[in-house]
Write a protein that holds these residues in place. Structure first.
Motif: not given
Length: 589
Positions: A279, A282-284, A290, A292, A458, A490, A494-495, A537, A540
């Motif tokens: 991570t 905020g993305d995996i 990235p 989804i 996450i 948010q 974290r994702p 955003g 995720q």
């Protein structure tokens, strides 16, 4: 009990025709049925081998025997089999892939081991007890209590029995006990770390390990190495390879390698994938890009093996549905899933969330439940450590959603479990998922306290709009609450995964409360929410609850009939109308 990663070693299967006898009064324990068979003239007031019922292994006894459909308690399994005895340089292991929930195992009148943790594998050394003709008794108990995992209340039927395959393994005295491959992307190179551990009667002896990776796609050897290892200690070797020479595993190209390891007289093989999950901001990230997660909760009752225990045939059906839905992700269940299902996901490129049944459990922080949960994680790590599909470990579900003192005490367990997973399997992500029930609770701190969030990679939320069980005028299906929760999340940086969201419907029913029209409208709103929050955003990943209607004794209404009806297919895997809506939602690239 021995924790051994058997890989894909040759083995002798003990699946097939067995016998069983329900033993609610535990007479089989009191009278030591394991010690001998009834001889002519002996007085055994309630037992002989001929009294056992024919049964099948693997299976859940609740599924196979109508008389035991709602039985919970002790059952004794009996199996007669022939085998080769151990030679001087051999150890023989009896390996169970899963027995629900607790069991004690006796071979030829000798106790050979036991296990607590119904959905994970374990191995027992039977070298000292095996004969050419063998009588195996397995005492199985699926009784729930406040000290068990799962506990006394949960939303699925608690199937019991030897519900996963059983094998005999003939190992040399010195053998590979476990091996782990971890992958890291370093600029234009791929860093591959092999960790391995050897079991041997010679404690401090040095052994030479030879290992190689062979592409399953091309048959070419990617790398061939050797290293020295001391018995009982993890040995490690790091290899750097040019990135363009490595076939990474991902959801679109699930490239696989054969890992082959030789030590002394032992050869160990496994099928693995090379991938990196992480991570950032905020993305995996999957292999640095990235991702989804377009998923669903893969709940389904296998007709023979029960809840959360998919056979190879059922695994193939479920994976085919996931691919048809355009899913790249699945939350595999409130219990550890079968090796057959994980292998199927490895092969087609489905990412997996795996968890232990710390579910609605106010007492998981107490010593016995914590020990069982950690034991289950330890076994899963060993079993699936090289499966590229498994990317998320979940430490619990809806155990912190109120202010009750006992529930809040569970924080200690969640901190311990998260630390354990990060230490023993740093190649995967850790989450916990808390429950929002309608609009009853908007406070994220009560769902997942900050002390727990600090340990997580996450943030996952269970959120249901309106009423999930029929229509109530004061609980409309508003999705504003979902959006508010995702925006609030948010703040944790974290994702975020929407780990449960859904509504009941009975296939082909047209009434308002449990009719398909309401589920259709719900999934239309959900598809819009998913597209909007992913674009902004805020989200995720998503895993609506759930794929299929499944058997549960707490849903006894006239429409439910002992099934949770939130599936987008029914219990026979026939699609409802919402299935096509989710399929269209996930069709975008």
């Amino acid at each position: 009990m021995h924790r051994i990663n058997m890989g894909q070693r040759p083995n002798h299967k003990l699946d097939g025709q067995w016998s069983l006898l329900p033993d609610p009064m535990h007479r089989g324990t009191a009278q030591k049925w394991w010690s001998s068979t009834r001889k002519e003239g002996e007085f055994f007031p309630s037992y002989d081998d001929d009294a056992f019922w024919p049964t099948q292994v693997p299976s859940a006894f609740n599924r196979l025997h109508q008389e035991l459909a709602y039985y919970e308690g002790q059952v004794i399994y009996l199996h007669h089999f022939q085998a080769q005895t151990a030679e001087n340089n051999q150890r023989i292991m009896l390996h169970f892939e899963g027995v629900a929930d607790r069991c004690k195992v006796f071979l030829n009148g000798i106790w050979v081991g036991e296990n607590d943790g119904g959905f994970v594998p374990f191995s027992l050394d039977i070298s000292h007890a095996i004969e050419s003709k063998n009588r195996l008794l397995v005492y199985v108990d699926n009784t729930r209590s406040e000290q068990t995992v799962p506990t006394t209340m949960h939303d699925w039927w608690h199937d019991g029995g030897i519900h996963r395959p059983v094998h005999l393994y003939y190992l040399p005295k010195t053998y590979l006990r476990d091996a782990a491959v971890e992958t890291r992307i370093v600029d234009k190179q791929i860093e591959i770390t092999l960790r391995s551990i050897i079991a041997s009667p010679q404690c401090n002896k040095q052994h030479n390990i030879k290992w190689k990776l062979v592409s399953r796609q091309t048959g070419q050897t990617l790398t061939k190495q050797s290293l020295n290892a001391t018995t009982g200690r993890w040995a490690q070797q790091i290899v750097l390879l040019d990135r363009d020479t490595v076939e990474l595993w991902d959801t679109k190209q699930p490239n696989l390698y054969d890992l082959i390891i030789e030590v002394d007289q032992d050869t160990w093989t496994d099928t693995i994938g090379l991938r990196e999950i992480a991570t950032q901001n905020g993305d995996i990230l999957l292999n640095g890009m990235p991702a989804i997660l377009k998923g669903i909760c893969t709940w389904h009752t296998d007709p023979i093996c029960g809840n959360f225990s998919f056979s190879e045939q059922t695994s193939e059906k479920i994976v085919a549905l996931l691919k048809d839905l355009n899913c790249n992700f699945a939350r595999a269940g409130h219990q550890p899933q079968t090796a057959a299902f994980v292998r199927a996901c490895d092969e087609v490129g489905i990412l997996l969330w795996m968890e232990v049944p710390a579910y609605w459990h106010p007492n998981v922080h107490k010593p016995a439940p914590t020990h069982t949960a950690i034991h289950m994680f330890n076994a899963m790590i060993s079993q699936f450590r090289n499966s590229p599909s498994v990317i998320i470990w979940c430490i619990g579900n809806e155990c912190l959603y109120n202010n009750a003192q006992e529930a809040q005490s569970n924080i200690g367990y969640f901190l311990e479990a998260a630390d354990f997973l990060h230490e023993h399997d740093p190649s995967r992500l850790v989450t916990y998922t808390g429950g929002f029930e309608g609009s009853a609770n908007h406070d994220l701190e009560n769902i997942c306290p900050e002390a727990v969030v600090e340990k997580l990679d996450i943030l996952s939320l269970n959120s249901y709009a309106g009423s999930t069980d029929g229509v109530h005028s004061d609980k409309p299906d508003t999705f504003d609450e979902h959006l508010e929760k995702l925006i609030a999340a948010q703040a944790y940086h974290r994702p975020v995964i929407l780990a449960e969201v859904g509504i009941d419907a009975v296939r082909d029913l047209t009434t308002l409360d449990y009719g398909e029209q309401r589920q259709e409208a719900y999934y239309e709103k959900l598809a819009s929410l998913f597209a909007d929050t992913v674009q902004k955003g805020f989200l995720q990943g998503m895993a609506p609850f759930c794929l299929a209607d499944f058997h549960t004794p707490i849903k006894l209404g006239r429409h439910q009939q002992a099934y949770n009806r939130k599936g987008i297919v029914d219990q026979n895997l026939v699609p409802k109308n919402a299935y096509q809506i989710l399929k269209t939602c996930y069709a975008y690239e």
